[in-house]
Write a protein that holds these residues in place. Structure first.
Motif, PDB file in Angstrom:
ATOM      1  N   ILE A 238      37.225  40.469  41.749  1.00  0.00           N
ATOM      2  CA  ILE A 238      37.560  38.993  41.533  1.00  0.00           C
ATOM      3  C   ILE A 238      38.277  38.893  42.898  1.00  0.00           C
ATOM      4  O   ILE A 238      39.433  39.590  43.010  1.00  0.00           O
ATOM      5  N   ASN A 239      37.846  37.864  43.757  1.00  0.00           N
ATOM      6  CA  ASN A 239      38.778  37.546  44.819  1.00  0.00           C
ATOM      7  C   ASN A 239      39.249  36.193  44.782  1.00  0.00           C
ATOM      8  O   ASN A 239      40.073  35.805  45.809  1.00  0.00           O
ATOM      9  N   VAL A 240      38.531  35.248  44.046  1.00  0.00           N
ATOM     10  CA  VAL A 240      39.171  34.046  43.992  1.00  0.00           C
ATOM     11  C   VAL A 240      39.433  33.497  42.421  1.00  0.00           C
ATOM     12  O   VAL A 240      38.345  33.777  41.942  1.00  0.00           O
ATOM     13  N   MET A 241      40.515  32.877  42.241  1.00  0.00           N
ATOM     14  CA  MET A 241      40.592  32.633  40.853  1.00  0.00           C
ATOM     15  C   MET A 241      41.029  30.880  40.821  1.00  0.00           C
ATOM     16  O   MET A 241      41.877  30.547  41.929  1.00  0.00           O
ATOM     17  N   ALA A 242      40.733  30.077  40.045  1.00  0.00           N
ATOM     18  CA  ALA A 242      40.838  28.781  40.097  1.00  0.00           C
ATOM     19  C   ALA A 242      40.834  28.166  38.763  1.00  0.00           C
ATOM     20  O   ALA A 242      40.521  28.748  37.806  1.00  0.00           O
ATOM     21  N   TRP A 243      41.624  27.102  38.741  1.00  0.00           N
ATOM     22  CA  TRP A 243      41.472  26.065  37.594  1.00  0.00           C
ATOM     23  C   TRP A 243      40.796  24.911  38.026  1.00  0.00           C
ATOM     24  O   TRP A 243      41.311  24.265  38.604  1.00  0.00           O
TER      25      TRP A 243
ATOM     26  N   CYS B 175      38.893  27.761  33.659  1.00  0.00           N
ATOM     27  CA  CYS B 175      39.118  28.841  34.551  1.00  0.00           C
ATOM     28  C   CYS B 175      37.893  29.010  35.225  1.00  0.00           C
ATOM     29  O   CYS B 175      36.726  29.096  34.741  1.00  0.00           O
ATOM     30  N   ASN B 176      37.948  29.396  36.425  1.00  0.00           N
ATOM     31  CA  ASN B 176      36.767  29.691  37.483  1.00  0.00           C
ATOM     32  C   ASN B 176      37.188  31.119  38.201  1.00  0.00           C
ATOM     33  O   ASN B 176      38.004  30.742  39.039  1.00  0.00           O
ATOM     34  N   VAL B 177      36.527  32.012  38.199  1.00  0.00           N
ATOM     35  CA  VAL B 177      36.397  33.116  39.297  1.00  0.00           C
ATOM     36  C   VAL B 177      35.204  33.344  40.015  1.00  0.00           C
ATOM     37  O   VAL B 177      34.395  33.290  39.678  1.00  0.00           O
ATOM     38  N   ALA B 178      35.418  33.966  41.180  1.00  0.00           N
ATOM     39  CA  ALA B 178      34.418  34.330  41.882  1.00  0.00           C
ATOM     40  C   ALA B 178      34.789  35.876  42.640  1.00  0.00           C
ATOM     41  O   ALA B 178      35.868  35.968  42.928  1.00  0.00           O
ATOM     42  N   GLY B 179      33.723  36.527  42.749  1.00  0.00           N
ATOM     43  CA  GLY B 179      33.782  37.926  43.529  1.00  0.00           C
ATOM     44  C   GLY B 179      32.540  38.538  43.645  1.00  0.00           C
ATOM     45  O   GLY B 179      31.465  37.913  43.766  1.00  0.00           O
ATOM     46  N   ASN B 180      32.455  39.827  43.458  1.00  0.00           N
ATOM     47  CA  ASN B 180      31.528  40.725  43.943  1.00  0.00           C
ATOM     48  C   ASN B 180      31.312  41.755  42.592  1.00  0.00           C
ATOM     49  O   ASN B 180      32.341  42.183  42.088  1.00  0.00           O
ATOM     50  N   SER B 181      30.072  42.092  42.229  1.00  0.00           N
ATOM     51  CA  SER B 181      29.673  43.120  41.374  1.00  0.00           C
ATOM     52  C   SER B 181      30.047  44.521  41.798  1.00  0.00           C
ATOM     53  O   SER B 181      29.977  44.812  42.833  1.00  0.00           O
ATOM     54  N   VAL B 182      30.993  45.124  40.656  1.00  0.00           N
ATOM     55  CA  VAL B 182      31.409  46.539  40.910  1.00  0.00           C
ATOM     56  C   VAL B 182      30.112  47.415  41.344  1.00  0.00           C
ATOM     57  O   VAL B 182      30.286  48.240  42.196  1.00  0.00           O
TER      58      VAL B 182
END
Length: 121
Positions: free
Chosen positions: A30-35, A94-101
């Motif tokens: 996860i690189n971005v976390m938001a509410w 809650c909202n998150v964005a990132g890249n698959s491992v």
């Protein structure tokens, strides 16, 4: 992967609540976390956002009252809400964005199920 939220509830005006959100599996970097929040009859709006590389940013309506904190290694983000007002009443997501491992080229975005915050006068 699911986002599990907790911490919503009923609070009196001027009170505080702390929301938490955790990813159920460590299969996403996860690189971005938001509410975000959505009040009855209104569109969903971003409340707070934080990334691995930048300082948190807030909506004008919550600046100085809300604080977002994230542990990117633990895939957890919190939203501390102080001096709550009736207009803060909403479902918070809650909202998150990132890249698959397993496939770093694949971008992933996840949303929590939402937790209701009600601020009474």
């Amino acid at each position: 992967v699911q986002l599990v939220e907790s911490g919503g509830g009923l609070v009196q005006e001027g009170g505080s609540l702390r929301l938490s959100c955790t990813a159920s599996e460590n299969t996403v970097v996860i690189n971005v976390m938001a509410w975000h929040r959505q009040a009855p009859g209104k569109q969903r709006e971003a409340v707070a956002i934080t990334t691995r590389l930048t300082s948190p940013a807030y909506a004008n309506s919550v600046e100085g009252r809300f604080t977002v904190s994230a542990d990117f290694d633990a895939n957890t983000v919190h939203l501390q809400m102080n001096d709550l007002k009736p207009e803060d009443t909403a479902v918070y997501y809650c909202n998150v964005a990132g890249n698959s491992v397993s496939d770093p080229s694949r971008q992933v975005e996840l949303w929590g199920q939402g937790t209701l915050v009600t601020v009474a006068t």
